[in-house]
Scaffold this motif. Sequence first.
Motif, PDB file in Angstrom:
ATOM      1  N   GLN A 162       0.871  -1.179   0.000  1.00  0.00           N
ATOM      2  CA  GLN A 162       0.000   0.000   0.000  1.00  0.00           C
ATOM      3  C   GLN A 162       0.904   1.224   0.000  1.00  0.00           C
ATOM      4  O   GLN A 162       1.602   1.477   0.976  1.00  0.00           O
ATOM      5  CB  GLN A 162      -0.896   0.020   1.236  1.00  0.00           C
ATOM      6  CG  GLN A 162      -1.810   1.237   1.316  1.00  0.00           C
ATOM      7  CD  GLN A 162      -2.898   1.204   0.261  1.00  0.00           C
ATOM      8  OE1 GLN A 162      -3.711   0.289   0.219  1.00  0.00           O
ATOM      9  NE2 GLN A 162      -2.915   2.207  -0.601  1.00  0.00           N
ATOM     10  N   PRO A 239      -2.653  -3.627   0.912  1.00  0.00           N
ATOM     11  CA  PRO A 239      -2.100  -3.259   2.219  1.00  0.00           C
ATOM     12  C   PRO A 239      -1.563  -4.396   3.081  1.00  0.00           C
ATOM     13  O   PRO A 239      -0.770  -4.140   3.992  1.00  0.00           O
ATOM     14  CB  PRO A 239      -3.291  -2.588   2.920  1.00  0.00           C
ATOM     15  CG  PRO A 239      -4.503  -3.180   2.291  1.00  0.00           C
ATOM     16  CD  PRO A 239      -4.128  -3.448   0.858  1.00  0.00           C
ATOM     17  N   HIS A 240      -1.956  -5.632   2.823  1.00  0.00           N
ATOM     18  CA  HIS A 240      -1.638  -6.682   3.796  1.00  0.00           C
ATOM     19  C   HIS A 240      -0.942  -7.902   3.193  1.00  0.00           C
ATOM     20  O   HIS A 240      -0.905  -8.966   3.823  1.00  0.00           O
ATOM     21  CB  HIS A 240      -2.912  -7.122   4.508  1.00  0.00           C
ATOM     22  CG  HIS A 240      -3.635  -6.005   5.191  1.00  0.00           C
ATOM     23  ND1 HIS A 240      -3.080  -5.274   6.207  1.00  0.00           N
ATOM     24  CD2 HIS A 240      -4.873  -5.472   4.963  1.00  0.00           C
ATOM     25  CE1 HIS A 240      -3.933  -4.345   6.610  1.00  0.00           C
ATOM     26  NE2 HIS A 240      -5.032  -4.442   5.866  1.00  0.00           N
ATOM     27  N   ASP A 258       9.417 -10.592   4.001  1.00  0.00           N
ATOM     28  CA  ASP A 258       9.510  -9.211   4.460  1.00  0.00           C
ATOM     29  C   ASP A 258      10.878  -8.613   4.140  1.00  0.00           C
ATOM     30  O   ASP A 258      11.440  -7.834   4.923  1.00  0.00           O
ATOM     31  CB  ASP A 258       9.227  -9.109   5.965  1.00  0.00           C
ATOM     32  CG  ASP A 258       7.831  -9.577   6.318  1.00  0.00           C
ATOM     33  OD1 ASP A 258       6.900  -9.250   5.565  1.00  0.00           O
ATOM     34  OD2 ASP A 258       7.673 -10.283   7.325  1.00  0.00           O
TER      35      ASP A 258
END
Length: 336
Positions: A162, A239-240, A258
Amino acid sequence: MAKTVGKTLGWGLVGASTIAHEWMIDAIRAQPGNSVAALLSSNTERGAEYAAAHGIAQSYTTLDALLSDPAVDAFYISTTNELHAAQAIAAAAAGKHVLCEKPLAMNLADGRAIVAACRSAGVVLGTNHHLRNAATHQAMRDLVRSGAIGTPLFARVFHAVQLPAHLQGWRVQKADAGGGVVLDITVHDADTLRFLLDAEPVEAIAMTPAAGPLEDGVMAVLRFDNGVLAQLHDAFNVPHAGTGIEIHGSLGSLVGRDVMTQRPVGEVRLRSAEGERVVAVEPHNVYAHSLAAFNRAVQGQGAPAATGEDGLRSLAAALAVLEAARTGQRTPVAAV
């Protein structure tokens, strides 16, 4: 030729940018003998406020003024993408070293002109592809090179995020400034894969959502010259999802989670017939790592973490993805 630089390097910031504010000013100042000497902003008030907030002695509104400042040995360029070429070429002509944000340029002709100008002037040119500086990616590259996963066969990048509101602006509204997810994110994926695989992309296929003036998402596949097929998912509006990169080989797989981020975070796992283990990684600031390599290059010790040629090759891959999405056809990555 470039000004001879001993243990000091004075930087001129070209653009009062968010990335300089959040990351690069501190990374520059973390290098021994480095300082932020001056700033260029087209807006007088914004430039003065930015300089005051960051303790920068000089704020200019014209490129000529910055070029003429004897305290400036190197330019860090973080303006919108369509301005990179003219600013980098002018810096080279004035004997200033150049660290330019990605993408290096809007098109290959301009990118080639930047590389040629810096080479002719004898100045160091780096492209600020920060992800190849991450400890996670460096560990993955070492494992690929050591044969830990055998022959690399496939790769997958998921870099759908996002985009924060304060970073949207031209990135989602202005095609003529180089907006859109491909020149903002896919170009990073291409560079990271080039780094991990020691290989070059040669062909692209891609699709983007139909709506909107600029692409805010893309699904693409790059074929590399070592036979690896790499799947890419990039977006500004998810966003997730989390980010990550995977390299799958004949003997094992590397799974990074990540890791497609500016922050020194993330985890890498190695999976093989022996089981699964977490790869030991010592995190570091990716921008400080990049600046350290740039400083060594200025002293004649090696090359920047990502050279101008790296920026040009990664740009060529991103442009091939854009063209493949536009035409619906397999698109060769242009030679650089």
